[in-house]
Structure formats: C-alpha cells, structure tokens
Design a protein around this motif. Structure first.
Motif, PDB file in Angstrom:
ATOM      1  N   SER A  10       8.355 -61.972  -2.550  1.00  0.00           N
ATOM      2  CA  SER A  10       7.413 -61.339  -3.479  1.00  0.00           C
ATOM      3  C   SER A  10       7.531 -59.822  -3.431  1.00  0.00           C
ATOM      4  O   SER A  10       7.509 -59.157  -4.471  1.00  0.00           O
ATOM      5  CB  SER A  10       5.984 -61.774  -3.147  1.00  0.00           C
ATOM      6  N   ASP A  11       7.662 -59.281  -2.233  1.00  0.00           N
ATOM      7  CA  ASP A  11       7.818 -57.831  -2.097  1.00  0.00           C
ATOM      8  C   ASP A  11       9.122 -57.363  -2.734  1.00  0.00           C
ATOM      9  O   ASP A  11       9.175 -56.323  -3.398  1.00  0.00           O
ATOM     10  CB  ASP A  11       7.799 -57.440  -0.629  1.00  0.00           C
ATOM     11  N   LEU A  12      10.194 -58.119  -2.531  1.00  0.00           N
ATOM     12  CA  LEU A  12      11.492 -57.768  -3.111  1.00  0.00           C
ATOM     13  C   LEU A  12      11.409 -57.777  -4.634  1.00  0.00           C
ATOM     14  O   LEU A  12      11.884 -56.854  -5.307  1.00  0.00           O
ATOM     15  CB  LEU A  12      12.548 -58.747  -2.624  1.00  0.00           C
ATOM     16  N   LEU A  13      10.799 -58.823  -5.202  1.00  0.00           N
ATOM     17  CA  LEU A  13      10.725 -58.938  -6.658  1.00  0.00           C
ATOM     18  C   LEU A  13       9.833 -57.856  -7.266  1.00  0.00           C
ATOM     19  O   LEU A  13      10.078 -57.412  -8.398  1.00  0.00           O
ATOM     20  CB  LEU A  13      10.209 -60.323  -7.050  1.00  0.00           C
ATOM     21  N   ALA A  14       8.813 -57.432  -6.531  1.00  0.00           N
ATOM     22  CA  ALA A  14       7.957 -56.360  -7.044  1.00  0.00           C
ATOM     23  C   ALA A  14       8.770 -55.107  -7.306  1.00  0.00           C
ATOM     24  O   ALA A  14       8.537 -54.381  -8.287  1.00  0.00           O
ATOM     25  CB  ALA A  14       6.835 -56.080  -6.050  1.00  0.00           C
ATOM     26  N   GLU A  15       9.749 -54.848  -6.443  1.00  0.00           N
ATOM     27  CA  GLU A  15      10.633 -53.695  -6.634  1.00  0.00           C
ATOM     28  C   GLU A  15      11.692 -53.987  -7.691  1.00  0.00           C
ATOM     29  O   GLU A  15      11.925 -53.183  -8.595  1.00  0.00           O
ATOM     30  CB  GLU A  15      11.303 -53.336  -5.317  1.00  0.00           C
ATOM     31  N   LEU A  16      12.333 -55.139  -7.583  1.00  0.00           N
ATOM     32  CA  LEU A  16      13.417 -55.493  -8.499  1.00  0.00           C
ATOM     33  C   LEU A  16      12.954 -55.530  -9.956  1.00  0.00           C
ATOM     34  O   LEU A  16      13.674 -55.095 -10.864  1.00  0.00           O
ATOM     35  CB  LEU A  16      13.985 -56.855  -8.096  1.00  0.00           C
ATOM     36  N   GLN A  17      11.763 -56.023 -10.184  1.00  0.00           N
ATOM     37  CA  GLN A  17      11.287 -56.271 -11.543  1.00  0.00           C
ATOM     38  C   GLN A  17      10.376 -55.171 -12.090  1.00  0.00           C
ATOM     39  O   GLN A  17       9.947 -55.249 -13.245  1.00  0.00           O
ATOM     40  CB  GLN A  17      10.525 -57.602 -11.576  1.00  0.00           C
ATOM     41  N   SER A  18      10.094 -54.162 -11.314  1.00  0.00           N
ATOM     42  CA  SER A  18       9.056 -53.203 -11.685  1.00  0.00           C
ATOM     43  C   SER A  18       9.336 -52.485 -13.001  1.00  0.00           C
ATOM     44  O   SER A  18       8.457 -52.387 -13.864  1.00  0.00           O
ATOM     45  CB  SER A  18       8.863 -52.187 -10.557  1.00  0.00           C
ATOM     46  N   VAL A  19      10.553 -51.993 -13.193  1.00  0.00           N
ATOM     47  CA  VAL A  19      10.861 -51.244 -14.405  1.00  0.00           C
ATOM     48  C   VAL A  19      10.859 -52.152 -15.627  1.00  0.00           C
ATOM     49  O   VAL A  19      10.286 -51.811 -16.676  1.00  0.00           O
ATOM     50  CB  VAL A  19      12.223 -50.529 -14.271  1.00  0.00           C
ATOM     51  N   ALA A  20      11.472 -53.331 -15.502  1.00  0.00           N
ATOM     52  CA  ALA A  20      11.531 -54.249 -16.641  1.00  0.00           C
ATOM     53  C   ALA A  20      10.138 -54.698 -17.063  1.00  0.00           C
ATOM     54  O   ALA A  20       9.856 -54.845 -18.260  1.00  0.00           O
ATOM     55  CB  ALA A  20      12.379 -55.464 -16.269  1.00  0.00           C
ATOM     56  N   ARG A  21       9.259 -54.898 -16.093  1.00  0.00           N
ATOM     57  CA  ARG A  21       7.903 -55.339 -16.445  1.00  0.00           C
ATOM     58  C   ARG A  21       7.045 -54.188 -16.965  1.00  0.00           C
ATOM     59  O   ARG A  21       6.155 -54.406 -17.791  1.00  0.00           O
ATOM     60  CB  ARG A  21       7.242 -55.990 -15.232  1.00  0.00           C
ATOM     61  N   ALA A  22       7.316 -52.991 -16.501  1.00  0.00           N
ATOM     62  CA  ALA A  22       6.582 -51.834 -16.998  1.00  0.00           C
ATOM     63  C   ALA A  22       6.997 -51.458 -18.416  1.00  0.00           C
ATOM     64  O   ALA A  22       6.190 -50.932 -19.195  1.00  0.00           O
ATOM     65  CB  ALA A  22       6.778 -50.646 -16.070  1.00  0.00           C
ATOM     66  N   HIS A  23       8.274 -51.743 -18.764  1.00  0.00           N
ATOM     67  CA  HIS A  23       8.798 -51.387 -20.084  1.00  0.00           C
ATOM     68  C   HIS A  23       9.515 -52.601 -20.689  1.00  0.00           C
ATOM     69  O   HIS A  23      10.743 -52.580 -20.849  1.00  0.00           O
ATOM     70  CB  HIS A  23       9.757 -50.205 -19.976  1.00  0.00           C
ATOM     71  N   PRO A  24       8.809 -53.678 -20.991  1.00  0.00           N
ATOM     72  CA  PRO A  24       9.454 -54.887 -21.505  1.00  0.00           C
ATOM     73  C   PRO A  24      10.203 -54.613 -22.819  1.00  0.00           C
ATOM     74  O   PRO A  24       9.702 -53.925 -23.695  1.00  0.00           O
ATOM     75  CB  PRO A  24       8.281 -55.848 -21.728  1.00  0.00           C
TER      76      PRO A  24
END
Length: 297
Positions: A279-293
């Motif tokens: 979960s911690d890894l995905l929070a970093e990996l996915q942060s930009v894509a989820r912030a700017h879908p």
C-alpha cells in the motif's frame, strides 16, 4: 529504428506519450496475432498476465528506489537498467491483460488505478528494500524463479505471451547472473558482508514457498497449454541456488515444517493478500496519475 545510444531514442519524436525502454527498442509483438486463440478462457488469460505483470511492476519499482543510493555508480546504472527491463515486461503483460479481458482497461488503468487488494504479485517483491544485501538476494531469488518460468512460457499457446516470454528470457538471464555475482561477492567477502547476506537469505526464504504454489487459474491454464505449473521450475531453481550459495559460502535455510495433514498452501499474493508495504509503495507509484487522471507527458 536504430540508435547509437539510448539518448537518441529518448529524443526521437514518437506517438507514445508515456513509454519505457529496456533491452532493445524493437517491438517484440511485431507481426504477431494478438487475438485470443480459440479455446482459451480470455478472463483466465487476463488474470494470469496480470499476475506476471504485477510481479514485474512491483519488483521494478523496488529496484528503481536504489537510484542515488546504490554503493557505486556502476551499480546504480545496472539496477536502473534491470528495473527498466522489468518495467517493459510489466507494460507488455498489463497491456495483454487488458486486451484479453476486453473491458476497456489499458496498461495505465491497471498500473495506476487499482488498489493493493487488486494486485496479484507474489509477496516476495513488495517488502521494503532493506540493505544492499537484502535487495541483492531478493533479486537473485526472483530472477532465478522468473527466468525458469519465462523459459517455459516461450512455448505457450498464446502467441503474445510466448513472445513476451522470449523477450524476457534474454533480459532476466542477465538479471539472474548479475545478482548471483553480487551474492557471491558479498557472501564470500568480509565477515560483515557475509553475515548481512546470510541474514537477508534467512529473512527472504520463507517467501519462496509461494513462488512454487500454483493458483487455481494457473492450474486451469496449464491444462490449456497456456501457463506453466510453478512447481515444475522448483528443481531448476534449487540447482541454481545451490551452486550460487556454495560459492558464496552461504547456508540454505531449512524449510519450515508443515503441520500434519495440513492443506496445500494458498499463494497469498496471487489472492490479493499483501503486506502494508505494498500500500505504501502504490501510494508513491500512483500518486501523480491519480492526482492528474488522464494527463499525458
């Protein structure tokens, strides 16, 4: 396309807004029929590609975290290239999972917009890096297993999966050899490096059981001639590990005794059961894509 160096490829105008490169720049699927062959369950194929793709994606991210932290510059370059190879494999496998599923999900959707419980990677790849010995031993275990698996997948009835595997074999053979050389250097090095490498092996070894435990989907696709039974690669894995560990003066950890009459182990990661580290890894990996879908770059 042909370039003297990677920078030429990066600077080239291309139609891909987001892309990764690994070993070589040709399309490994050029000329291959990407339709799902008759008689193969497209949803099972999608789930299997998702498993293999998630393994590569998460392992790639852990290796990328060594950038600016590796013990020497040459090793930073090596780990970055291994990470890019695995990222390229992840892209191909997640893309195949999406097209086989046929529900309109792209590789980006699968990488960036699933939660931890929807990932199907083995637990081995998701734990935090620890020290350099820990990451080196993990790469050795992972690459030795994955190489044996991909080598057998080159004859898969799914031509796309077979082509991805053929490309991956060339890459992961280097990953395995690189990790083996470092494991030997550390294990047969100073008392401190030996102790740390043995500790890493002892810590990681319990996670290897999952690598050889077949999920129901895998068993069904083995019958269909698509997948590989992971238990079939155990002998090759053991033979390689025995040789490397002997040269590294390391002791193979003893397997934990199974309770009497216990049912076969269930592959936790394949069932979506993960540690908090994912979960911690995905929070970093996915942060930009989820912030700017929907954004492109």
């Amino acid at each position: 396309m042909a370039f003297d160096n990677a920078l030429g490829a990066i600077a080239e105008d291309n139609d891909e807004a987001r892309w990764a490169f690994g070993t070589g720049f040709h399309d490994p699927l050029a000329g291959i029929d990407t339709s799902v062959p008759e008689g193969i369950d497209r949803h099972a194929l999608s789930a299997y590609c998702l498993m293999l793709g998630d393994d590569a994606l998460i392992m790639s991210h852990r290796l990328q975290e060594w950038c600016t932290h590796a013990p020497e510059l040459e090793e930073e370059v090596a780990l970055a290239n291994i990470a890019l190879d695995l990222l390229g494999q992840a892209r191909l496998l997640l893309s195949r999972a999406g097209t086989a599923e046929d529900e309109g999900r792209s590789e980006d959707d699968l990488a960036y917009f699933r939660d931890a419980e929807d990932f199907r990677n083995v637990v081995l790849v998701e734990a935090e890096n620890g020290d350099f010995a820990h990451s080196t031993v993990r790469l050795l275990l992972f690459a030795t297993w994955r190489l044996a698996l991909l080598d057998r997948l080159t004859t898969s009835r799914d031509p796309v999966l077979a082509a991805i595997a053929a490309k991956g074999v060339k890459e992961v053979a280097y990953h395995r050899d690189h990790a083996a050389l470092w494991t030997i250097r550390l294990g047969d090095g100073t008392p401190l490096s030996h102790d740390r490498t043995q500790q890493a092996l002892d810590t990681l070894w319990p996670h290897t059981a999952e690598l050889f435990t077949a999920h129901t989907i895998e068993r069904d696709l083995v019958t269909a001639g698509v997948a590989v039974d992971p238990s079939d690669v155990r002998a090759e894995f053991d033979a390689v590990l025995d040789e490397v560990l002997a040269k590294a003066t390391l002791q193979r950890p003893a397997p934990a005794p199974a309770p009497p009459s216990s049912p076969p182990a269930s592959p936790a990661g394949r069932n979506g059961e993960h540690s908090a580290a994912l979960s911690d890894l995905l929070a970093e990996l996915q942060s930009v894509a989820r912030a700017h879908p929907g954004a492109t770059w």
